[in-house]
Write a protein that holds these residues in place. Structure first.
Motif, PDB file in Angstrom:
ATOM      1  N   LYS A 113       1.174  13.813  19.654  1.00 49.04           N
ATOM      2  CA  LYS A 113       1.688  14.657  20.721  1.00 49.04           C
ATOM      3  C   LYS A 113       2.873  14.010  21.426  1.00 49.04           C
ATOM      4  O   LYS A 113       3.843  14.716  21.774  1.00 49.04           O
ATOM      5  CB  LYS A 113       0.574  14.942  21.727  1.00 49.04           C
ATOM      6  N   TRP A 116       5.915  14.638  19.503  1.00 51.85           N
ATOM      7  CA  TRP A 116       5.994  15.986  18.936  1.00 51.85           C
ATOM      8  C   TRP A 116       7.353  16.623  19.167  1.00 51.85           C
ATOM      9  O   TRP A 116       7.958  17.197  18.239  1.00 51.85           O
ATOM     10  CB  TRP A 116       4.892  16.838  19.569  1.00 51.85           C
ATOM     11  N   ARG A 124       6.891  18.311  12.110  1.00 56.03           N
ATOM     12  CA  ARG A 124       5.640  18.531  12.837  1.00 56.03           C
ATOM     13  C   ARG A 124       4.565  19.084  11.909  1.00 56.03           C
ATOM     14  O   ARG A 124       3.414  18.615  11.910  1.00 56.03           O
ATOM     15  CB  ARG A 124       5.875  19.502  13.997  1.00 56.03           C
ATOM     16  N   PHE A 158      -3.581  18.756  22.636  1.00 54.89           N
ATOM     17  CA  PHE A 158      -2.513  19.697  22.965  1.00 54.89           C
ATOM     18  C   PHE A 158      -2.970  20.759  23.967  1.00 54.89           C
ATOM     19  O   PHE A 158      -2.140  21.435  24.557  1.00 54.89           O
ATOM     20  CB  PHE A 158      -1.994  20.373  21.696  1.00 54.89           C
ATOM     21  N   CYS A 176       4.663  21.302  24.479  1.00 57.33           N
ATOM     22  CA  CYS A 176       3.828  20.920  23.335  1.00 57.33           C
ATOM     23  C   CYS A 176       2.759  21.972  23.077  1.00 57.33           C
ATOM     24  O   CYS A 176       2.502  22.350  21.920  1.00 57.33           O
ATOM     25  CB  CYS A 176       3.187  19.558  23.586  1.00 57.33           C
ATOM     26  N   LEU A 180       2.523  24.226  19.523  1.00 61.01           N
ATOM     27  CA  LEU A 180       1.365  24.232  18.630  1.00 61.01           C
ATOM     28  C   LEU A 180       0.776  25.637  18.529  1.00 61.01           C
ATOM     29  O   LEU A 180       0.378  26.076  17.440  1.00 61.01           O
ATOM     30  CB  LEU A 180       0.313  23.251  19.134  1.00 61.01           C
ATOM     31  N   TYR A 184       1.492  26.541  14.704  1.00 60.59           N
ATOM     32  CA  TYR A 184       0.566  25.789  13.865  1.00 60.59           C
ATOM     33  C   TYR A 184      -0.909  26.101  14.112  1.00 60.59           C
ATOM     34  O   TYR A 184      -1.745  25.781  13.276  1.00 60.59           O
ATOM     35  CB  TYR A 184       0.788  24.282  14.076  1.00 60.59           C
ATOM     36  N   LEU A 185      -1.255  26.683  15.257  1.00 62.53           N
ATOM     37  CA  LEU A 185      -2.666  26.874  15.573  1.00 62.53           C
ATOM     38  C   LEU A 185      -3.330  27.855  14.611  1.00 62.53           C
ATOM     39  O   LEU A 185      -4.483  27.665  14.222  1.00 62.53           O
ATOM     40  CB  LEU A 185      -2.802  27.372  17.015  1.00 62.53           C
TER      41      LEU A 185
END
Length: 1163
Positions: A113, A116, A124, A158, A176, A180, A184-185
């Protein structure tokens, strides 16, 4: 690395466990963290096998890397991360030391993080993919589990709710989180689902020894616990719901793009199979079962746009298409299929939980039941009763038995039966039954009646199910009341079964949702309890049980029937009226249910009245009955509109039943005040609540003044009945206030004479007590004399508070007749702070309630009398008593010793708020055009000749009050609020007089302003403080621009070159940036900071430089520097202090404060 370093580090870790060497060991470890390098920490981790040493080395490594991020450099950062990933995935994957594994994964997640935002989006994603890739290459189940644990740690790091401290600004934490979530989540969710689905069969068969399935479920749980930035739902309702159990239940609101993953066609069949395998009734509690339960809870709270837009009612049918289950309904159906095997049959599920809690605490049966209840609550908050009813057919449940709601009703009844019957037994040690009962009751509230949004339309099946639950709650309450009545404990005085207002309101919502069935039940139980009490008394038995049950039942009846007015005139609840309408339309033999229950409550009141002072009407029963009848009367008695026809005919305005009820209730008030000496709580209830409810409506007041009991009460007060004078002073104040308010509208023709009759005895006794200084001192030396003085003063305060136009002249006449005696008493009671406070409070209230009615002569007399009190206060140096005791007061949280100063401040405030200008205009009109005009009128508030000079009196009071103030005294919120409100007014209206205060008084005033700027979280005080500072600084700046003296010597620079106004500016900026002030405080402060900065420009520059020097983050510091430069520029452009420039400065200040907070506050 030098072996001595490792040895010293190891010895320090060992020394932590020895109390004799702990302090030395802590100092050594902290010193190592400050001086160590990344290489030294890694070397210790590699060379030592001791868990404690490795754990401390990992903490040191985390602090070194995150604390010296820029110094460590990108190469060492990546090397450290790769070392941690290898350690977690290869070396420690099979290590049983879970604490060390957790710290390694947490440190790796924190490093990811921290860097990041310094990497590209592709890098990332590669970091997250590398975790899975490395785990897959290792090829072991332990490595797979470790990889999932690492990803879960990343998600938790995060998430703002679980993020650790790492020295980043809040803005960077938010960036951040957003990165995410958006990029990306969703991929992590798909990965977790795939891993969990793959590992579930082996885990269900008991073949997941490595814990891959547990780790996958925990990753899912971390993702499901994410707080999405664009969660659906109204922010207003989320604010209203906050603090309620339903708001704390799992609530998952993902974006619509997650629908395919979260709403699978098979309806989470793999999770259902896994849950069925690991959550068997007799199965032991394991990490896998706990993880399954948590995921189920979260999935039950799935809500929001993931379900898509709701279908229009009858939309498919209008097109000739067959109806299809909605995604929302299908999801609820799949969750209920998963939950119901744990809950049906209800009796068996509860028995398993009860046995597990008593005989096998590690079995987890009770935890499974509580978790299922929590999941049901989350589902109820989303789907309501309509969704549960629609799911009944899909589950194959018989509608005749109530479907899903009937099953839930059986479960709730079974849990409540255990909770009622097992109190104090061994099975209650973990309190699981109370948790389950609370969750289920809250679930029912969510199903049938939302307290924030009002009643929900419910079917007959939902009404019957809710009625069954309400009946079970009633039976449980009566059983607990009976059990507590028989407890042989001297410390138990009864009433423990009377739950909190919140709990009663919750159950009342359930009773109202099923009012057609619940109200007759309550009426029957109330009648039965009253009959049982009468039979018990006739037989000479112990009445404890029926008395306690009556108390519980009476309170419940009142809460179901009526809301707490809380200053407003309440109306009958809508579900109650709907039940009454349904009963009238159906021609039910039982009649109107609300009217029947109301009659039962009045019958209880009549019973208490008939048996006053006897065992059958104990003080406790009388208190509960009075409070409940007050709640009922506030809503139903003499109702003019809004009730059902039956209620209007029985108790409405103009009805014989309403008049009879009002007369019975006022008789009850008189009976309580005369037959229950010493019962302060009971007296307070009847005067503060029951009398207020009876006087709520005009029709009620008209009925009261015709009642013989009302006349008897007034006569007793008028002749100074000794028994009434023994009542607590606060009760007497409320009693007189109620009597006067009734007089103002009940007897318009004779209101003045009746007021004189009520106050005649009070005024005569006060005149006698204050006839001379000797008489006053003699009276105050006796305890009974002091009580009498307090009672008489409180009576007069109540009369003043109850003043209305028809009674004002008579009340003021009585006050004028006792004013000299009050001054004599004030002079004599210098050693009695309570009496001092009461007279000062009385003075403030007379000014507040009578100033608008007075002639100029009366106004002058009143102000002269107030000035006399101030002079006596100063002559006796009374305030010094409070100052000397203020520290003790703060420690003991008592207000008696500071009450006199607070009352004095309130008196001065009321003087400034009095409508004296109206009197000035009246005097000028009476004098005519040739009369003498007001000297110095207008803002100074003077009337000519013998007029009123409010400013002179208030400044005389400030000369007394300000030197007596201390920072300890200002810690009392009420005094602080009153003082700064007064100060703001005086500085706004009379700045030139404030500037001319003696230096000692002025410096004390400035110190109190600085205290108010930085030591309060009260918005009202904050606004007043900044208004006062703005008025003072604006006066100085404008006077200086006109080449006037301004504050003169009172603003002389100190030894450091900072003026008093500059010090106030420093305190203001420090509070805005470092304090917990909201954006409202920034708006208030803008009006003060601008003239303060113009008064001492160098201080603004120094303050900004000091604040910017504390910024650790480079980018955030640059943003804050730019915002501060804009702020300084706005100061230079706003020298005229006109409205546009002030508005521009306020905008610049708000941006500067936000940017500086973002740069200074780190986590």
């Amino acid at each position: 690395m030098d072996a001595s370093v490792l040895q010293a580090f190891s010895e320090a870790c060992i020394g932590l466990h020895n109390p004799a060497t702990r302090a030395q060991a802590e100092a050594a470890l902290l010193d190592f963290r400050r001086t160590a390098s990344v290489e030294a920490c890694v070397a210790i981790l590699q060379q030592s096998a001791d868990e404690a040493v490795q754990f401390q080395a990992m903490l040191a490594l985390r602090e070194v890397v995150l604390g010296r991020w820029a110094v460590v450099g990108p190469q060492a950062q990546q090397a450290t991360l790769q070392f941690l990933l290898h350690t977690a995935l290869a070396q420690l994957a099979a290590d049983p030391r879970r604490l060390l594994r957790t710290q390694v994964t947490a440190t790796a997640a924190a490093i990811i993080k921290r860097g990041w935002l310094d990497t590209s989006p592709a890098d990332r994603g590669a970091q997250l993919t590398a975790i899975h890739s490395q785990a897959s290459r290792l090829g072991t189940a332990e490595a797979r589990r470790a990889g999932l644990e690492l990803l879960a740690a990343v998600v938790e790091e995060f998430s703002p709710h679980t993020a650790s401290q790492m020295g980043l600004s809040w803005e960077l934490h938010e960036q951040c989180r957003q990165s995410l979530e958006e990029g990306y989540l969703h991929g992590l969710l798909l990965h977790a689902l795939a891993c969990a689905r793959e590992a579930a069969p082996a885990a269900a068969a008991g073949g997941d020894g490595a814990g891959v399935c547990v780790a996958a479920l925990r990753l899912l749980s971390a993702i499901f616990g994410w707080s999405f930035s664009k969660a659906g739902g109204s922010g207003v309702w989320r604010l209203l719901d906050s603090g309620r159990p339903a708001a704390e239940a799992a609530s998952l609101r993902p974006p619509a793009a997650w629908a395919e993953a979260l709403l699978p066609p098979d309806g989470w069949a793999w999770l259902a199979q896994l849950a069925h395998a690991v959550c068997q009734p007799q199965a032991a509690e394991t990490p896998l079962s706990l993880a399954v339960l948590r995921v189920v809870e979260q999935l039950c709270g799935l809500n929001g746009e993931v379900f898509g837009p709701p279908d229009a009612p009858g939309g498919r049918a209008a097109l000739g298409l067959a109806a299809q289950p909605s995604p929302r309904g299908a999801h609820l159906l799949s969750m209920l299929r998963l939950l119901l095997p744990w809950l049906a049959p209800a009796t068996a599920a509860v028995d398993v939980a009860r046995w597990s809690a008593a005989h096998a605490p590690h079995n987890g049966g009770e935890e499974r039941l509580v978790s299922a209840c929590r999941a049901l609550l989350a589902a109820a908050a989303v789907h309501r009763s309509a969704g549960f009813e629609a799911a009944s057919s899909g589950l194959g449940l018989d509608p005749a038995s109530g479907g899903v709601l009937g099953l839930l009703s059986e479960l709730t009844t079974a849990v409540l039966a255990v909770s009622a019957g097992a109190a104090g037994s061994a099975s209650d040690l973990e309190d699981w039954d109370a948790q389950a009962a609370e969750l289920l009751l809250e679930m029912w509230v969510e199903l049938v009646a939302d307290p924030c949004r009002g009643p929900l339309g419910s079917s007959q099946a939902a009404v019957q199910a809710a009625a069954a639950v309400f009946a079970a709650v009633t039976e449980k309450g009566l059983k607990q009341a009976a059990a507590e009545a028989l407890e042989d404990d001297e410390e138990v005085e009864g009433g423990e079964s009377l739950q909190s207002e919140e709990w009663l309101a919750k159950v009342a919502a359930l009773g109202r949702a099923s009012a057609s069935l619940s109200l007759p039940l309550l009426a029957e139980r109330l009648q039965g309890c009253l009959a049982a009490l009468q039979r018990c008394l006739q037989s000479g038995g112990d009445p404890s049980v029926p008395l306690e049950q009556l108390c519980w039942l009476t309170s419940m009846c009142a809460h179901v029937l009526a809301d707490d007015g809380d200053g407003e005139t309440p109306l009958p609840p809508l579900p109650i009226l709907q039940a009454c309408e349904a009963a009238a339309a159906g021609g039910a033999g039982g009649g109107d249910p609300a009217e029947r229950l109301s009659s039962g409550l009045l019958a209880l009141g009549s019973h208490c009245l008939s048996n006053a002072g006897q065992v059958a009407a104990s003080p406790r029963l009388m208190e509960v009955a009075a409070a409940s009848l007050a709640r009922w009367a506030d809503t139903y008695l003499m109702l003019e509109e809004g009730g059902s026809p039956a209620l209007q005919a029985a108790f409405g305005a103009g009805s014989a039943g309403g008049v009879q009820a009002a007369q019975m209730l006022v008789s009850l008030v008189v009976c309580v005040l005369t037959s229950y000496p010493g019962e302060r709580a009971l007296h307070d209830v009847v005067c503060a609540r029951l009398l207020s409810a009876l006087l709520r409506r005009g029709a009620g007041r008209a009925a009261l003044v015709e009642a013989p009991a009302w006349h008897a009460l007034c006569d007793a007060v008028g002749r100074g009945d000794a028994g009434l004078l023994q009542l607590e002073a606060k009760v007497q104040r409320r009693l007189l206030q109620s009597l006067l308010s009734a007089a103002s509208e009940g007897w318009q023709g004779g209101a003045g004479s009746w007021t004189g009759h009520l106050l005649e005895s009070t005024a005569a006794q006060l005149r006698q007590l204050g006839a001379s200084e000797a008489a006053a001192r003699a009276a105050l030396q006796r305890a009974d004399g002091l009580h009498l003085v307090g009672s008489l003063l409180e009576r007069l305060r109540g009369a003043v508070r109850g003043t209305a136009p028809p009674t004002q002249a008579a009340v003021f006449q009585q006050f004028t007749s006792v004013a000299p005696a009050l001054a004599a008493l004030f002079d004599a009671c210098c050693t009695q702070p309570a009496a001092v406070t009461l007279i000062l409070k009385l003075a403030g209230e007379v000014v507040e309630y009578h100033a608008a009615y007075l002639s100029p002569a009366d106004a002058q007399a009143l102000c002269s009398w107030a000035l006399r009190l101030l002079q006596l206060y100063s002559a006796h140096n009374l305030g010094q008593v409070s100052v000397s005791a203020s520290k003790a007061l703060a420690a003991e949280a008592l207000a008696e010793r500071y009450q006199d100063i607070r009352a004095l401040v309130k008196l001065l405030t009321k003087l400034t708020q009095g409508d004296w200008q109206q009197q000035q205009q009246q005097q000028q009109d009476w004098q005519g055009p040739n009369g003498s005009a007001a000297a110095g009128g207008g803002a100074d508030g003077q009337a000519g000749g013998e007029g009123v000079d409010v400013a002179q009196i208030v400044f005389a009071g400030l000369d007394i009050v300000v030197p007596l103030l201390s920072l300890d005294l200002l810690k009392f919120p009420k005094l602080c609020r009153s003082y700064f409100a007064l100060l703001a007014h005086m500085l706004e209206v009379y700045p030139e007089r404030m500037a001319a205060l003696p230096p000692r008084v002025f410096q004390t005033l400035l110190s109190t302003l600085q205290f108010g700027v930085g030591a309060t979280g009260d918005d009202e005080v904050t606004q007043a403080v900044f208004e006062a500072a703005a008025a003072l600084a604006r006066f100085h700046v404008q006077e200086a621009a006109a080449e006037g003296p301004g504050l003169g010597a009172n603003n002389a620079p100190g030894p450091d070159g900072t003026t008093p106004l500059g010090s106030l500016l420093l305190a203001s900026l420090q509070h805005l940036v470092h304090g917990d002030a909201g954006l409202e405080a920034v708006d208030y402060a803008a009006e003060a900071v601008l003239p303060l900065a113009l008064a001492d420009p160098p201080v603004l520059q120094r303050a900004g430089e000091a604040l910017l020097a504390a910024c650790a983050d480079g980018a955030a510091k640059a943003s804050a520097q730019a915002a501060f430069s804009e702020l300084v520029a706005q100061v230079g452009a706003a020298a005229s202090l006109d409205r546009p420039s002030r508005r521009a400065f306020a905008k610049a200040l708000s941006k500067a404060v936000v940017d500086m907070r973002g740069a200074v506050y780190v986590r």
